[in-house]
Design an enzyme around this catalytic site. Structure first.
Site, PDB file in Angstrom:
ATOM      1  N   PHE A 135     -87.749   7.602 -11.771  1.00 28.90           N
ATOM      2  CA  PHE A 135     -87.390   7.753 -13.182  1.00 28.90           C
ATOM      3  C   PHE A 135     -85.983   7.232 -13.405  1.00 28.90           C
ATOM      4  O   PHE A 135     -85.053   7.615 -12.698  1.00 28.90           O
ATOM      5  CB  PHE A 135     -87.473   9.224 -13.624  1.00 28.90           C
ATOM      6  N   ASP A 220     -79.851   4.800  -7.917  1.00 29.48           N
ATOM      7  CA  ASP A 220     -79.714   5.584  -9.140  1.00 29.48           C
ATOM      8  C   ASP A 220     -79.381   7.012  -8.712  1.00 29.48           C
ATOM      9  O   ASP A 220     -80.259   7.772  -8.303  1.00 29.48           O
ATOM     10  CB  ASP A 220     -81.034   5.518  -9.926  1.00 29.48           C
ATOM     11  N   LYS A 249     -75.342  12.563 -15.604  1.00 31.89           N
ATOM     12  CA  LYS A 249     -75.548  14.012 -15.541  1.00 31.89           C
ATOM     13  C   LYS A 249     -74.318  14.844 -15.156  1.00 31.89           C
ATOM     14  O   LYS A 249     -73.546  15.225 -16.010  1.00 31.89           O
ATOM     15  CB  LYS A 249     -76.726  14.310 -14.634  1.00 31.89           C
TER      16      LYS A 249
HETATM   17  C1  LIG Z   1     -82.520   9.574 -11.712  1.00 31.86           C
HETATM   18  C2  LIG Z   1     -82.374   9.479 -13.197  1.00 31.86           C
HETATM   19  N1  LIG Z   1     -82.014   8.305 -13.736  1.00 31.86           N
HETATM   20  C3  LIG Z   1     -81.862   8.175 -15.066  1.00 31.86           C
HETATM   21  C4  LIG Z   1     -82.070   9.228 -15.926  1.00 31.86           C
HETATM   22  C5  LIG Z   1     -81.899   9.048 -17.391  1.00 31.86           C
HETATM   23  O1  LIG Z   1     -80.713   9.638 -17.811  1.00 31.86           O
HETATM   24  P1  LIG Z   1     -80.435   9.877 -19.362  1.00 31.86           P
HETATM   25  O2  LIG Z   1     -81.423  10.882 -19.833  1.00 31.86           O
HETATM   26  O3  LIG Z   1     -79.013  10.372 -19.407  1.00 31.86           O
HETATM   27  O4  LIG Z   1     -80.588   8.554 -20.031  1.00 31.86           O
HETATM   28  C6  LIG Z   1     -82.453  10.466 -15.399  1.00 31.86           C
HETATM   29  C7  LIG Z   1     -82.721  11.608 -16.281  1.00 31.86           C
HETATM   30  O5  LIG Z   1     -83.362  12.574 -15.940  1.00 31.86           O
HETATM   31  C8  LIG Z   1     -82.614  10.594 -13.998  1.00 31.86           C
HETATM   32  O6  LIG Z   1     -82.980  11.754 -13.435  1.00 31.86           O
END
Ligand SMILES: Cc1ncc(COP(=O)(O)O)c(C=O)c1O
Length: 399
Positions: A135, A220, A249
């Protein structure tokens, strides 16, 4: 009393299910609803309120900076942004930083960077290999990069240039690599996909393959970064270094801020390549600076590692005692309890009723990701509620 749920139903564009509770206040690991009922928050805004709710460090930084300078334009220098950039470079293996506002935006920037690098250094390579169940966010490109079909299908046509392979399978990455590949993009531990922890050798093998093929490795760390998995960054746990890393986050304990970091050799952005009105504003980066400093100075990654060992042992106890629990997995303060059937929604509802907020990361798995400042007593209190609810939902206690 105002009926906020009725107002939501009338005026809000629904994009997800909500729990039946209106939260009005938070402090530390606890939040309170409009009736004054307290909840232990083991969801933490999806692993985001790293220092808990309304930590004095965050509140003071916000108050002070909001009276000093909130936003200029990135066409001028501002101090907190550069202080935070320096701090991130000092404590990571990366050399350069750019700030954005959300995880998805940081990942977009990472992919743009990899594509520009591919254009300049790999004969125009543009394709990114991603993992199934990964994700990366909700923009068009990031739903495409993500591995979940239901997030993408309603929004076709999707941008080209993303291919998917099973997570934790190095041979699949090898098979998917070709002359079009510019990068492999992975989460060190898949968060939204269900807290999927790869085998120890996986990331080192991916790193070796990327080196052999002259392909970038993007990690990520939006969810895993800032101590969540028991090291400041999760890549440090597997002894490898990414070329590009994204963060969000936990970086500012709830204030919107994200970052993309890159090694010098692939930090190929030049003026006009990228930008954001709000990205790296003094208010958010000042909070980010204070939060990251606090996480480092108070040894919160090591504390998360220790809490993780404790949680692992306690959660295995649940697995031993309860039929409903068939496995546990995680690292540091990011865990999932695997259920024998799709009962996670009931478990979440039962926990809420008893004053604990957790999340059904999959229909058959419950995620625990409390703030990094959680105490042993709070962990025990949450685990007791969880066990009671799992017992009720499971029907009986013993195996
Ligand atoms: C690993 C990862 N990347 C990207 C995101 C997306 O982040 P945002 O909701 O701040 O756009 C999330 C959100 O849960 C995530 O867990």
């Amino acid at each position: 009393m105002t009926d906020w749920r009725e107002i939501e139903a009338r005026v809000f564009m629904r994009t997800g299910k909500r729990l039946p509770v209106v939260l009005v206040r938070g402090e530390g690991v606890r939040v309170w609803d409009e009736d004054g009922k307290a909840y232990l928050d083991f969801f933490a805004g999806t692993a985001t309120t790293s220092l808990g709710h309304c930590h004095p460090v965050v509140a003071d930084a916000l108050a002070e900076q909001s009276r000093t300078l909130i936003l200029t334009s990135n066409v001028m220098y501002t101090v907190p942004q550069l202080q935070l950039a320096e701090l991130l470079v000092e404590h990571s293996c990366l050399d350069r930083v750019y700030f954005a506002n959300s995880g998805a935006e940081a990942n977009e920037a990472a992919v743009k960077l990899a594509r520009k690098w591919g254009r300049e250094h790999r004969n125009g390579a543009f394709e990114v290999i991603c993992a199934q169940e990964g994700f990366h966010g909700r923009t068009l490109a990031m739903i495409t990069a993500s591995g979940t079909a239901k997030y993408k299908e309603p929004f076709a046509p999707l941008p080209p240039g993303f291919v998917h392979v099973p997570f934790n399978d190095i041979e699949a990455i090898k098979r998917a690599t070709n002359e079009r590949t510019c990068a492999v993009m992975l989460e060190p531990v898949q968060g939204e996909g269900g807290v999927n922890v790869p085998d120890d050798g996986y990331l080192p093998a991916v790193r070796r393959w990327c080196d052999e093929q002259n392909v970038l490795l993007i990690l990520d760390e939006v969810q895993t970064g800032f101590g969540r998995c028991g090291a400041l960054f999760a890549y440090q746990l597997s002894g490898i270094e990414p070329d590009i890393m994204t963060l969000a986050k936990g970086i500012a304990s709830g204030v919107p801020l994200s970052a993309v970091l890159a090694k010098e050799h692939c930090a190929v952005f030049t003026p006009s390549d990228h930008g954001s009105t709000f990205g790296g504003n003094p208010l958010a980066t000042r909070v980010g600076y204070e939060v990251v400093r606090y996480i480092i100075d108070h040894g919160l990654p090591a504390k998360a590692a220790e809490d993780g060992r404790y949680l692992e042992q306690r959660l295995h106890g649940l697995e031993d005692r309860l039929d409903l629990v068939t496995g546990v997995r995680g690292k540091g303060l990011l865990w999932a309890v695997q259920l024998s059937r799709e009962a996670a929604e009931h478990v979440v509802a039962g926990c809420l009723e008893r004053g604990l907020i957790v999340n059904n990361v999959r229909p058959d798995a419950v995620r625990l990701c409390p703030p990094l400042i959680v105490s042993r007593e709070e962990l025990d209190e949450g685990l007791e509620i969880l066990e009671r609810v799992l017992t009720e939902v499971g029907g009986q206690a013993t195996k």
